[in-house]
Design a protein around this motif. Structure first.
Motif, PDB file in Angstrom:
ATOM      1  N   LEU A 146     -19.955  23.486   9.149  1.00  0.00           N
ATOM      2  CA  LEU A 146     -19.437  24.311   8.059  1.00  0.00           C
ATOM      3  C   LEU A 146     -20.163  23.968   6.765  1.00  0.00           C
ATOM      4  O   LEU A 146     -20.056  22.845   6.262  1.00  0.00           O
ATOM      5  CB  LEU A 146     -17.934  24.068   7.904  1.00  0.00           C
TER       6      LEU A 146
ATOM      7  N   ARG B 141     -20.587  23.572   3.083  1.00  0.00           N
ATOM      8  CA  ARG B 141     -19.714  23.490   1.908  1.00  0.00           C
ATOM      9  C   ARG B 141     -20.589  23.279   0.682  1.00  0.00           C
ATOM     10  O   ARG B 141     -20.858  22.171   0.246  1.00  0.00           O
ATOM     11  CB  ARG B 141     -18.714  22.338   2.024  1.00  0.00           C
TER      12      ARG B 141
ATOM     13  N   VAL C 243     -17.881  27.921  -1.148  1.00  0.00           N
ATOM     14  CA  VAL C 243     -16.459  27.596  -1.280  1.00  0.00           C
ATOM     15  C   VAL C 243     -15.613  28.784  -1.720  1.00  0.00           C
ATOM     16  O   VAL C 243     -14.391  28.774  -1.552  1.00  0.00           O
ATOM     17  CB  VAL C 243     -16.250  26.419  -2.264  1.00  0.00           C
TER      18      VAL C 243
ATOM     19  N   ASP D 108     -13.258  31.475   0.810  1.00  0.00           N
ATOM     20  CA  ASP D 108     -11.884  31.273   1.286  1.00  0.00           C
ATOM     21  C   ASP D 108     -10.982  30.995   0.089  1.00  0.00           C
ATOM     22  O   ASP D 108     -10.635  29.857  -0.200  1.00  0.00           O
ATOM     23  CB  ASP D 108     -11.828  30.114   2.287  1.00  0.00           C
TER      24      ASP D 108
ATOM     25  N   VAL E 280     -19.365  18.875   8.152  1.00  0.00           N
ATOM     26  CA  VAL E 280     -19.623  19.566   6.891  1.00  0.00           C
ATOM     27  C   VAL E 280     -21.091  19.355   6.547  1.00  0.00           C
ATOM     28  O   VAL E 280     -21.624  18.238   6.697  1.00  0.00           O
ATOM     29  CB  VAL E 280     -18.715  19.031   5.761  1.00  0.00           C
TER      30      VAL E 280
ATOM     31  N   ASN F  28     -24.230  20.086   3.634  1.00  0.00           N
ATOM     32  CA  ASN F  28     -24.749  20.495   2.328  1.00  0.00           C
ATOM     33  C   ASN F  28     -26.005  19.662   2.048  1.00  0.00           C
ATOM     34  O   ASN F  28     -27.074  19.980   2.573  1.00  0.00           O
ATOM     35  CB  ASN F  28     -23.700  20.398   1.208  1.00  0.00           C
TER      36      ASN F  28
ATOM     37  N   ASP G  69      -6.848  26.150   2.227  1.00  0.00           N
ATOM     38  CA  ASP G  69      -8.204  26.334   1.706  1.00  0.00           C
ATOM     39  C   ASP G  69      -9.109  25.394   2.500  1.00  0.00           C
ATOM     40  O   ASP G  69      -9.116  24.185   2.277  1.00  0.00           O
ATOM     41  CB  ASP G  69      -8.243  26.004   0.211  1.00  0.00           C
TER      42      ASP G  69
ATOM     43  N   PHE H 248     -12.160  24.744   2.502  1.00  0.00           N
ATOM     44  CA  PHE H 248     -13.222  24.027   1.795  1.00  0.00           C
ATOM     45  C   PHE H 248     -12.681  22.902   0.909  1.00  0.00           C
ATOM     46  O   PHE H 248     -13.447  22.087   0.403  1.00  0.00           O
ATOM     47  CB  PHE H 248     -14.054  24.995   0.949  1.00  0.00           C
ATOM     48  N   ASN H 249     -11.373  22.879   0.711  1.00  0.00           N
ATOM     49  CA  ASN H 249     -10.779  21.828  -0.119  1.00  0.00           C
ATOM     50  C   ASN H 249      -9.794  20.957   0.647  1.00  0.00           C
ATOM     51  O   ASN H 249      -8.977  20.265   0.045  1.00  0.00           O
ATOM     52  CB  ASN H 249     -10.096  22.455  -1.342  1.00  0.00           C
TER      53      ASN H 249
ATOM     54  N   THR I  44     -12.845  17.991   4.545  1.00  0.00           N
ATOM     55  CA  THR I  44     -14.038  18.822   4.343  1.00  0.00           C
ATOM     56  C   THR I  44     -14.655  18.643   2.954  1.00  0.00           C
ATOM     57  O   THR I  44     -15.746  19.158   2.708  1.00  0.00           O
ATOM     58  CB  THR I  44     -13.713  20.313   4.555  1.00  0.00           C
ATOM     59  N   LYS I  45     -13.980  17.930   2.075  1.00  0.00           N
ATOM     60  CA  LYS I  45     -14.525  17.711   0.720  1.00  0.00           C
ATOM     61  C   LYS I  45     -15.522  16.553   0.770  1.00  0.00           C
ATOM     62  O   LYS I  45     -15.252  15.447   0.306  1.00  0.00           O
ATOM     63  CB  LYS I  45     -13.401  17.442  -0.271  1.00  0.00           C
TER      64      LYS I  45
ATOM     65  N   GLY J 190     -22.416  19.589  -3.184  1.00  0.00           N
ATOM     66  CA  GLY J 190     -22.502  21.019  -2.942  1.00  0.00           C
ATOM     67  C   GLY J 190     -23.481  21.750  -3.831  1.00  0.00           C
ATOM     68  O   GLY J 190     -23.540  22.978  -3.800  1.00  0.00           O
TER      69      GLY J 190
END
Length: 502
Positions: free
Chosen positions: A117, A119, A124, A127, A158, A160, A178, A180-181, A185-186, A190
């Protein structure tokens, strides 16, 4: 129960084998020992080699009770023979576990999905609570279908500036308000996406039976984008994918889907400037797999719901990259009795006696009374993964045939005929004489129109009419992959050769 009976049978007869098969048994056991000694593993390739050796010595193999009543090697009996063989028992003392990969379990295997995914700053906002949820809906539908087949496997990463493992399940991810948050997943930075590292990590870690699925906007970005020449950025994106995928093009296949979703938030241009945007934006789902796994995914009925991409929210199109010979060499056969045939012909006598499951050669060829010769050919295009409007367009086919001047009249979708997907009708009013070939070829085009229409070389104007449909540098990134898969500059997806004689 059957396996247990086989094991008891071989244990009971093991002491008799040497007297009834002599040196052949020793030679075969030596081959088993050679396969096992290096890695405590008999691969599918090694198992096939053992199978071939037995087939080439069928009379001797019969004394080992490994030949079925139909004259074929009994793979199940062969597996059990290996399990009680001296080399296997001896090697088992040196290995904690021995893998026997006969390939017989392929139909029962369930592909293990790995989610990647992206991110990044430009991802971000797909979603958001205010959106209609197309992105989340597509992610949820896809993962739920995989989760239903293989609930014990949930591998999430994740991506990036690097690739980060996430300690959560598919079910846990889609339940996040959410995605992405979520706490897991944080991860990462990014402000750019290191596709060089991401693609290499995905492709380097692919194994048979796994499929990596990446959700991304596929916007090329690096740490040093600011003030970089726009054309140089686009060239870098193309060179990047060309260099990376070239190493894997013969062993791995890639499927790229285009979808759109609401995007509510700041959009970051190639100059790293941000603008508020509220509207639809494209994103992409990329599937990566070893050739055999991808073929299984595209053809096995158990994955029908997973690959029903047309039902994903805001799905638009797809493109498939593969050099798998099983995919680019489709099954095809002349239809001897078809109401739309014109003229007369029979299957070639030699081919008829060979009892093939196809008709590629015809003889006694005679045009109709009005000089027409029309031949219908059924073909299985299921593995090619090409759009239906492309496959059914006669302009996308050429015929190499000097003596008959055949033309492609039509291509129809076949719904009720097993093993095939389409029927190609070719016809001529100038039929030739003697023995000759006609080769039907399906042309390659790149970039296809949807890739061309989905790409922009400048993304600074978020108010342009095409902004909701285009991705900066998308064509360049896809062109790099295409060139990696087409090093020999092939002009055709596949060829189908037929032989005529009269």
């Amino acid at each position: 129960m059957k396996n247990i009976l086989y094991l008891f049978f071989f244990l009971f007869t093991f002491s008799l084998l040497s007297s009834c098969s002599g040196s052949f048994k020793k030679e075969f056991d030596k081959k088993i020992e050679t396969a096992l000694e290096s890695d405590c593993n008999i691969t599918q390739t090694e198992f096939r080699e053992l199978h071939t050796f037995l087939l080439e010595n069928k009379e001797k193999t019969n004394k080992l009770n490994l030949v079925s009543e139909d004259g074929k090697i009994n793979n199940e009996a062969l597996e059990n023979y290996i399990l009680v063989s001296r080399p296997y028992i001896k090697q088992k003392k040196n290995c904690s576990e021995i893998a026997l990969n006969s390939g017989n379990e392929k139909k029962e295997r369930v592909i293990e999905p790995k989610l990647y995914l992206e991110r990044s700053g430009s991802m971000v906002y797909y979603d958001r609570r205010q959106s209609r949820g197309q992105f989340k809906g597509a992610l949820t539908k896809l993962l739920n279908n995989f989760d239903y087949l293989n609930p014990a496997k949930s591998l999430i990463y994740v991506v990036n500036d690097s690739v980060y493992s996430c300690n959560m399940s598919f079910d846990g991810l889609v339940k996040e308000a959410d995605i992405f948050n979520a706490q897991e997943t944080k991860k990462g930075k990014g402000n750019y996406t290191d596709f060089n590292q991401i693609f290499r990590s995905i492709l380097d870690n692919l194994t048979e039976g796994q499929m990596s699925i990446m959700f991304s906007d596929l916007i090329y970005s690096t740490k040093d984008m600011k003030e970089k020449n726009r054309i140089k950025i686009l060239t870098e994106a193309e060179n990047l994918t060309n260099n990376i995928f070239g190493k894997y093009a013969n062993d791995c296949s890639v499927l790229v889907l285009k979808l759109r979703s609401d995007y509510i938030g700041n959009y970051y241009t190639y100059e790293n400037r941000s603008f508020p945007y509220d509207g639809l934006r494209p994103y992409y789902i990329c599937f990566f797999a070893k050739n055999a796994t991808m073929e299984d995914f595209l053809t096995n009925e158990k994955y029908q719901n997973v690959r029903d991409f047309y039902r994903l929210p805001e799905f638009e199109n797809f493109y498939f990259f593969s050099n798998d010979k099983n995919i680019v060499n489709p099954y095809y056969s002349i239809v001897l009795k078809d109401g739309e045939n014109e003229g007369r012909f029979n299957q070639d006598n030699d081919e008829l006696h060979a009892k093939t499951d196809y008709v590629h050669s015809i003889e006694d060829v005679k045009p109709s009374n009005n000089d027409l010769l029309t031949i219908n050919i059924v073909v299985d295009f299921s593995k090619l993964m090409l759009p239906e409007d492309f496959l059914t367009n006669p302009n996308n086919y050429v015929i190499d045939n000097l003596k008959d001047n055949f033309k492609v009249v039509s291509i129809q979708k076949e719904k009720d005929t097993p093993k095939v997907t389409h029927k190609i009708k070719i016809s001529t009013n100038k039929a030739g004489k003697g023995k000759r070939d006609a080769t039907i070829r399906l042309k390659k085009y790149f970039p296809v129109k949807w890739i061309e229409d989905s790409s922009s070389d400048d993304d600074k104007n978020v108010n342009s009419l095409n902004f909701k449909n285009t991705t900066f540098g998308f064509k360049n990134m896809m062109s790099g992959i295409y060139n990696a898969y087409n090093r020999q500059n092939k002009e055709f997806y596949c060829s189908m050769n037929i032989t005529l004689n009269n």
